[in-house]
Design a protein around this motif. Structure first.
Motif, PDB file in Angstrom:
ATOM      1  N   ASP A  77      37.667  49.504  26.597  1.00  0.00           N
ATOM      2  CA  ASP A  77      38.588  50.051  27.600  1.00  0.00           C
ATOM      3  C   ASP A  77      38.307  49.456  28.979  1.00  0.00           C
ATOM      4  O   ASP A  77      39.227  49.140  29.735  1.00  0.00           O
ATOM      5  CB  ASP A  77      38.475  51.577  27.649  1.00  0.00           C
ATOM      6  CG  ASP A  77      39.071  52.238  26.414  1.00  0.00           C
ATOM      7  OD1 ASP A  77      39.883  51.576  25.732  1.00  0.00           O
ATOM      8  OD2 ASP A  77      38.722  53.403  26.137  1.00  0.00           O
ATOM      9  N   ARG A  80      39.629  45.994  29.012  1.00  0.00           N
ATOM     10  CA  ARG A  80      41.097  46.037  29.074  1.00  0.00           C
ATOM     11  C   ARG A  80      41.556  46.284  30.511  1.00  0.00           C
ATOM     12  O   ARG A  80      42.510  45.660  30.993  1.00  0.00           O
ATOM     13  CB  ARG A  80      41.603  47.143  28.141  1.00  0.00           C
ATOM     14  CG  ARG A  80      43.098  47.142  27.954  1.00  0.00           C
ATOM     15  CD  ARG A  80      43.530  48.155  26.916  1.00  0.00           C
ATOM     16  NE  ARG A  80      43.089  47.697  25.607  1.00  0.00           N
ATOM     17  CZ  ARG A  80      42.632  48.501  24.646  1.00  0.00           C
ATOM     18  NH1 ARG A  80      42.542  49.793  24.854  1.00  0.00           N
ATOM     19  NH2 ARG A  80      42.270  48.017  23.490  1.00  0.00           N
ATOM     20  N   ASN A  81      40.870  47.172  31.228  1.00  0.00           N
ATOM     21  CA  ASN A  81      41.219  47.431  32.631  1.00  0.00           C
ATOM     22  C   ASN A  81      40.977  46.194  33.494  1.00  0.00           C
ATOM     23  O   ASN A  81      41.782  45.877  34.376  1.00  0.00           O
ATOM     24  CB  ASN A  81      40.409  48.611  33.169  1.00  0.00           C
ATOM     25  CG  ASN A  81      40.838  49.925  32.545  1.00  0.00           C
ATOM     26  OD1 ASN A  81      41.971  50.053  32.070  1.00  0.00           O
ATOM     27  ND2 ASN A  81      39.953  50.886  32.525  1.00  0.00           N
ATOM     28  N   GLU A  82      39.855  45.492  33.226  1.00  0.00           N
ATOM     29  CA  GLU A  82      39.582  44.266  33.988  1.00  0.00           C
ATOM     30  C   GLU A  82      40.663  43.218  33.746  1.00  0.00           C
ATOM     31  O   GLU A  82      41.102  42.541  34.674  1.00  0.00           O
ATOM     32  CB  GLU A  82      38.222  43.697  33.605  1.00  0.00           C
ATOM     33  CG  GLU A  82      37.046  44.453  34.174  1.00  0.00           C
ATOM     34  CD  GLU A  82      35.722  43.816  33.815  1.00  0.00           C
ATOM     35  OE1 GLU A  82      35.693  42.584  33.616  1.00  0.00           O
ATOM     36  OE2 GLU A  82      34.730  44.545  33.729  1.00  0.00           O
ATOM     37  N   VAL A  83      41.094  43.072  32.501  1.00  0.00           N
ATOM     38  CA  VAL A  83      42.141  42.093  32.178  1.00  0.00           C
ATOM     39  C   VAL A  83      43.450  42.483  32.867  1.00  0.00           C
ATOM     40  O   VAL A  83      44.168  41.622  33.389  1.00  0.00           O
ATOM     41  CB  VAL A  83      42.323  41.972  30.648  1.00  0.00           C
ATOM     42  CG1 VAL A  83      43.584  41.216  30.297  1.00  0.00           C
ATOM     43  CG2 VAL A  83      41.119  41.295  30.027  1.00  0.00           C
ATOM     44  N   ASP A  84      43.765  43.768  32.883  1.00  0.00           N
ATOM     45  CA  ASP A  84      44.979  44.215  33.578  1.00  0.00           C
ATOM     46  C   ASP A  84      44.903  43.899  35.072  1.00  0.00           C
ATOM     47  O   ASP A  84      45.889  43.457  35.670  1.00  0.00           O
ATOM     48  CB  ASP A  84      45.200  45.715  33.362  1.00  0.00           C
ATOM     49  CG  ASP A  84      45.657  46.033  31.952  1.00  0.00           C
ATOM     50  OD1 ASP A  84      46.147  45.113  31.258  1.00  0.00           O
ATOM     51  OD2 ASP A  84      45.525  47.208  31.537  1.00  0.00           O
ATOM     52  N   ASN A  85      43.733  44.139  35.668  1.00  0.00           N
ATOM     53  CA  ASN A  85      43.568  43.814  37.093  1.00  0.00           C
ATOM     54  C   ASN A  85      43.707  42.320  37.337  1.00  0.00           C
ATOM     55  O   ASN A  85      44.363  41.900  38.300  1.00  0.00           O
ATOM     56  CB  ASN A  85      42.198  44.298  37.589  1.00  0.00           C
ATOM     57  CG  ASN A  85      42.118  45.810  37.660  1.00  0.00           C
ATOM     58  OD1 ASN A  85      43.138  46.489  37.712  1.00  0.00           O
ATOM     59  ND2 ASN A  85      40.906  46.325  37.633  1.00  0.00           N
ATOM     60  N   ARG A  87      45.391  40.238  35.519  1.00  0.00           N
ATOM     61  CA  ARG A  87      46.799  39.891  35.305  1.00  0.00           C
ATOM     62  C   ARG A  87      47.626  40.207  36.548  1.00  0.00           C
ATOM     63  O   ARG A  87      48.471  39.413  36.966  1.00  0.00           O
ATOM     64  CB  ARG A  87      47.329  40.658  34.095  1.00  0.00           C
ATOM     65  CG  ARG A  87      48.742  40.274  33.718  1.00  0.00           C
ATOM     66  CD  ARG A  87      49.236  41.052  32.504  1.00  0.00           C
ATOM     67  NE  ARG A  87      48.427  40.710  31.350  1.00  0.00           N
ATOM     68  CZ  ARG A  87      48.115  41.569  30.387  1.00  0.00           C
ATOM     69  NH1 ARG A  87      48.517  42.818  30.449  1.00  0.00           N
ATOM     70  NH2 ARG A  87      47.382  41.192  29.362  1.00  0.00           N
ATOM     71  N   ASN A  88      47.365  41.372  37.157  1.00  0.00           N
ATOM     72  CA  ASN A  88      48.100  41.739  38.372  1.00  0.00           C
ATOM     73  C   ASN A  88      47.774  40.783  39.529  1.00  0.00           C
ATOM     74  O   ASN A  88      48.665  40.385  40.278  1.00  0.00           O
ATOM     75  CB  ASN A  88      47.776  43.182  38.761  1.00  0.00           C
ATOM     76  CG  ASN A  88      48.371  44.167  37.784  1.00  0.00           C
ATOM     77  OD1 ASN A  88      49.334  43.866  37.088  1.00  0.00           O
ATOM     78  ND2 ASN A  88      47.777  45.346  37.710  1.00  0.00           N
TER      79      ASN A  88
END
Length: 137
Positions: A77, A80-85, A87-88
């Motif tokens: 998790d 996943r949050n790091e990848v989302d950050n 990506r943004n």
């Protein structure tokens, strides 16, 4: 001759000591079956007394394994949050680059239009149309 007569003829052929020993073995076998069925049920016929009963150490191992799996889930998790950050951030940078890139490109195309006019490749009318297109970008 029925079954009981056959059994009577067989038992009469044995000496009394052997018959007593055979009876003791049969009673022991019946007791083993009763205890096995009481402990394991019908699976006693398939596995016998070698069935494994979960003890405390094995239950502890399963609990430890569950804790490790939960730890992996929390790590995934976090990733996943790091990848989302990331990506943004990438989207923001890409939008910034896109805006800056097209700004430089518009300037370059404006200079190129002037050079083409000076060399006589295009006339004033074509340059005006190209400039209008550049302003619309």
């Amino acid at each position: 001759m029925d079954e009981w007569e056959f059994l009577n003829n067989v038992t009469n052929g044995f000496p009394p000591v052997a018959l007593a020993l055979l009876l003791a073995v049969a009673l022991a076998a019946v007791m083993v079956c009763i205890v096995g069925f009481a402990m394991h049920g019908v699976n006693f016929l398939k596995y016998g007394f070698k069935q494994m009963v979960l003890n405390v150490s094995l239950e502890k191992r399963f609990d430890d394994l569950g804790a490790k799996i939960d730890g992996l889930r929390s790590e995934v998790d976090g990733l996943r949050n790091e990848v989302d950050n990331m990506r943004n951030e990438f989207r923001t940078e890409l939008q910034t680059i896109t805006v800056n890139h097209f700004g430089h490109l518009k300037n370059y195309l404006g200079v190129l239009n002037g050079i083409l006019l000076d060399k006589g490749v295009i006339d004033n009318e074509s340059r005006a149309r190209l400039d209008n297109e550049l302003r619309g970008m």
